[in-house]
Design a protein around this motif. Structure first.
Motif, PDB file in Angstrom:
ATOM      1  N   GLY A 144       0.830  -1.203   0.000  1.00  0.00           N
ATOM      2  CA  GLY A 144       0.000   0.000   0.000  1.00  0.00           C
ATOM      3  C   GLY A 144       0.858   1.244   0.000  1.00  0.00           C
ATOM      4  O   GLY A 144       2.019   1.220   0.437  1.00  0.00           O
ATOM      5  N   LEU A 145       0.309   2.333  -0.499  1.00  0.00           N
ATOM      6  CA  LEU A 145       0.992   3.617  -0.515  1.00  0.00           C
ATOM      7  C   LEU A 145       0.015   4.682  -0.032  1.00  0.00           C
ATOM      8  O   LEU A 145      -0.994   4.953  -0.690  1.00  0.00           O
ATOM      9  CB  LEU A 145       1.479   3.943  -1.926  1.00  0.00           C
ATOM     10  N   ILE A 146       0.302   5.248   1.129  1.00  0.00           N
ATOM     11  CA  ILE A 146      -0.499   6.353   1.656  1.00  0.00           C
ATOM     12  C   ILE A 146       0.226   7.641   1.336  1.00  0.00           C
ATOM     13  O   ILE A 146       1.429   7.782   1.618  1.00  0.00           O
ATOM     14  CB  ILE A 146      -0.705   6.260   3.175  1.00  0.00           C
ATOM     15  N   VAL A 147      -0.495   8.592   0.759  1.00  0.00           N
ATOM     16  CA  VAL A 147       0.144   9.850   0.365  1.00  0.00           C
ATOM     17  C   VAL A 147      -0.497  11.015   1.090  1.00  0.00           C
ATOM     18  O   VAL A 147      -1.687  10.994   1.433  1.00  0.00           O
ATOM     19  CB  VAL A 147       0.067  10.052  -1.163  1.00  0.00           C
ATOM     20  N   ALA A 148       0.326  12.041   1.332  1.00  0.00           N
ATOM     21  CA  ALA A 148      -0.133  13.282   1.946  1.00  0.00           C
ATOM     22  C   ALA A 148      -0.368  14.310   0.851  1.00  0.00           C
ATOM     23  O   ALA A 148       0.508  14.544   0.011  1.00  0.00           O
ATOM     24  CB  ALA A 148       0.907  13.803   2.941  1.00  0.00           C
ATOM     25  N   ALA A 149      -1.558  14.911   0.848  1.00  0.00           N
ATOM     26  CA  ALA A 149      -1.882  15.884  -0.192  1.00  0.00           C
ATOM     27  C   ALA A 149      -1.094  17.171  -0.036  1.00  0.00           C
ATOM     28  O   ALA A 149      -0.818  17.859  -1.019  1.00  0.00           O
ATOM     29  CB  ALA A 149      -3.380  16.182  -0.173  1.00  0.00           C
ATOM     30  N   SER A 150      -0.714  17.491   1.191  1.00  0.00           N
ATOM     31  CA  SER A 150       0.014  18.731   1.444  1.00  0.00           C
ATOM     32  C   SER A 150       1.018  18.526   2.562  1.00  0.00           C
ATOM     33  O   SER A 150       0.926  17.557   3.328  1.00  0.00           O
ATOM     34  CB  SER A 150      -0.960  19.853   1.825  1.00  0.00           C
ATOM     35  N   ALA A 205       9.723  10.163   0.093  1.00  0.00           N
ATOM     36  CA  ALA A 205       9.768  11.606  -0.123  1.00  0.00           C
ATOM     37  C   ALA A 205       8.919  11.972  -1.336  1.00  0.00           C
ATOM     38  O   ALA A 205       8.611  11.130  -2.194  1.00  0.00           O
ATOM     39  CB  ALA A 205      11.206  12.056  -0.325  1.00  0.00           C
ATOM     40  N   ALA A 206       8.560  13.249  -1.408  1.00  0.00           N
ATOM     41  CA  ALA A 206       7.716  13.710  -2.513  1.00  0.00           C
ATOM     42  C   ALA A 206       8.324  13.363  -3.863  1.00  0.00           C
ATOM     43  O   ALA A 206       7.612  12.922  -4.780  1.00  0.00           O
ATOM     44  CB  ALA A 206       7.494  15.217  -2.390  1.00  0.00           C
ATOM     45  N   ASP A 207       9.641  13.527  -3.989  1.00  0.00           N
ATOM     46  CA  ASP A 207      10.264  13.264  -5.289  1.00  0.00           C
ATOM     47  C   ASP A 207      10.495  11.776  -5.541  1.00  0.00           C
ATOM     48  O   ASP A 207      10.978  11.391  -6.607  1.00  0.00           O
ATOM     49  CB  ASP A 207      11.581  14.035  -5.428  1.00  0.00           C
ATOM     50  N   GLY A 208      10.113  10.930  -4.575  1.00  0.00           N
ATOM     51  CA  GLY A 208      10.241   9.495  -4.760  1.00  0.00           C
ATOM     52  C   GLY A 208       8.921   8.776  -4.990  1.00  0.00           C
ATOM     53  O   GLY A 208       8.906   7.572  -5.263  1.00  0.00           O
ATOM     54  N   GLY A 213       2.502  17.487  -7.128  1.00  0.00           N
ATOM     55  CA  GLY A 213       2.220  18.309  -5.968  1.00  0.00           C
ATOM     56  C   GLY A 213       1.945  17.591  -4.666  1.00  0.00           C
ATOM     57  O   GLY A 213       1.673  18.246  -3.657  1.00  0.00           O
ATOM     58  N   LEU A 214       2.013  16.267  -4.664  1.00  0.00           N
ATOM     59  CA  LEU A 214       1.814  15.543  -3.409  1.00  0.00           C
ATOM     60  C   LEU A 214       3.048  15.684  -2.530  1.00  0.00           C
ATOM     61  O   LEU A 214       4.177  15.768  -3.026  1.00  0.00           O
ATOM     62  CB  LEU A 214       1.511  14.074  -3.696  1.00  0.00           C
ATOM     63  N   ALA A 215       2.835  15.690  -1.208  1.00  0.00           N
ATOM     64  CA  ALA A 215       3.914  16.074  -0.294  1.00  0.00           C
ATOM     65  C   ALA A 215       4.804  14.920   0.135  1.00  0.00           C
ATOM     66  O   ALA A 215       5.845  15.144   0.759  1.00  0.00           O
ATOM     67  CB  ALA A 215       3.312  16.737   0.947  1.00  0.00           C
ATOM     68  N   GLY A 216       4.458  13.700  -0.188  1.00  0.00           N
ATOM     69  CA  GLY A 216       5.206  12.536   0.257  1.00  0.00           C
ATOM     70  C   GLY A 216       4.258  11.513   0.816  1.00  0.00           C
ATOM     71  O   GLY A 216       3.026  11.640   0.692  1.00  0.00           O
TER      72      GLY A 216
END
Length: 391
Positions: free
Chosen positions: A97-103, A128-131, A142-145
């Protein structure tokens, strides 16, 4: 009416929880009968996405149950069935699973949750956001990580239910489908079997695995379990190449799972399947057994999915379906013997986590039926706990 059937255990409900209880009870050497008023997996199981998750749970009894279940699902992968293995036939997919932060504002809370989960035995890897696109190349900008959870898996729930029941039948279990349970046989206060629309079935124990109808079944024994339906919708896309590799969702989903609100809630959850379709959830609302379609819910699902994966804006949605999660007020399932009605056990109230938690639930029920020490304490899941709160 026939009275010639007798078993160690009668299981009421042929969804995935009932099937898991039947499988583990037969493994434990018990004679088993499964009764359901419809076909197998006709209720909540048929409307599930097949989630086997640890990522969406706070540390505590439910996460402990999920971790035990996760290990049991993995141990099932190589079990021979139907000329192949359980894992292959049931589409058991250890995709993670991958949980992402919108900001950036939501990232600290997600990191704090992951840290507490890790202390409880969950594998949680910061991304990280760039990963993020190393894991999901088609994610939005634009996702924060976020955090990757390699233990998360998926299974095709109807196939898994059918296979668990096949294994149970191979070990001697009997299934009585299309028979409604109309009452219990009693010897004083003790439950000694069930009456169905066709026959009486004697048993040393009865296990209530009736999902969203568990309260109705419990009422036959004069006891209360406050299980209520919580409606949810799922969108299904046309088959695609494997463009979504994980179960991907925004951090908001964790809060929605734990919410007590009866109003419509939605948070984007997107995942691919072995057949190529993409499943899009998730909504939650308490509207009783109202099966009406909700255009608002469907719109929210589509918008949330496109928010995570913009390419989905150009993909055809083939269909939508809905089901009812068996909701408990404290968000914990009900598992174990009911002291208010000796001879009655419950395995219900798992809400949207029943597919994932079914394996551990079945094992704990079988251990309890045998009078053995259980792998996890049953006290947090005890059926009478709601009476204690209201007393």
């Amino acid at each position: 009416m026939s009275h010639d059937l007798s078993f160690d255990v009668v299981i009421v409900g042929a969804g995935i929880v009932g099937a898991a209880c039947a499988y583990h009870a037969t493994l434990a050497g018990l004679s088993v009968c499964v009764v359901d008023r419809g076909p197998l997996a006709a209720g909540t199981t048929s409307a599930g996405e097949g989630n086997l998750l640890v990522s969406d749970k706070e540390p505590g009894p439910e996460l402990d149950l999920a971790l035990l279940s996760n290990a049991l699902w993995r141990s099932m992968a190589d079990v021979p069935v139907c000329g192949t293995t359980f894992g292959a036939r049931a589409e058991l997919d250890p995709k993670g699973g991958l949980i992402v932060a919108a900001s950036a504002a939501t990232l600290p809370a997600l990191a704090e949750l992951a840290e507490r989960q890790a202390a409880a035995g969950v594998e949680a890897e910061p991304v990280a956001a760039d990963g993020l696109r190393d894991h999901e190349p088609n994610l939005a900008d634009g996702l924060a990580g976020g955090f990757r959870y390699p233990q998360d898996m998926q299974v095709q729930p109807m196939l898994a239910t059918a296979l668990l029941l096949r294994l149970a039948r191979d070990a001697g279990a009997v299934t009585l489908l299309g028979e409604s349970v109309t009452g219990f046989a009693r010897d004083g206060v003790r439950v000694t079997g069930v009456r169905t629309s066709r026959r009486a079935v004697a048993a040393g124990a009865v296990v209530n695995c009736a999902g969203t109808w568990a309260a109705e079944v419990a009422a036959h024994a004069g006891v209360r379990v406050p299980v209520a339906p919580r409606r949810g919708f799922v969108l299904v896309t046309e088959p695609l190449p494997r463009v979504v590799r994980h179960k991907v969702y925004l951090a908001d989903y964790v809060a929605d799972v734990a919410s007590d609100s009866a109003a419509l809630q939605s948070s984007p959850v997107v995942e691919g399947t072995p057949s190529g379709t993409v499943l899009i959830g998730a909504t939650r609302e308490r509207v009783g057994f109202d099966r009406a379609w909700s255009p608002d819910a469907i719109r929210r699902l589509a918008a949330g999915a496109v928010r995570l994966f913009p390419f989905l804006a150009d993909v055809v949605a083939l269909r939508a379906y809905r089901g009812f999660r068996p909701y408990c007020p404290d968000h914990l399932p009900i598992i174990g013997p009911d002291p208010r009605a000796p001879g009655l056990w419950h395995a219900c109230g798992h809400e949207g986590a029943g597919i994932g938690l079914s394996a551990a639930t079945g094992r704990l029920i079988a251990q309890s039926l045998r009078g053995e020490a259980t792998d996890l304490p049953l006290h947090p899941f005890r059926p009478e706990r709601f009476d204690e709160v209201s007393a």
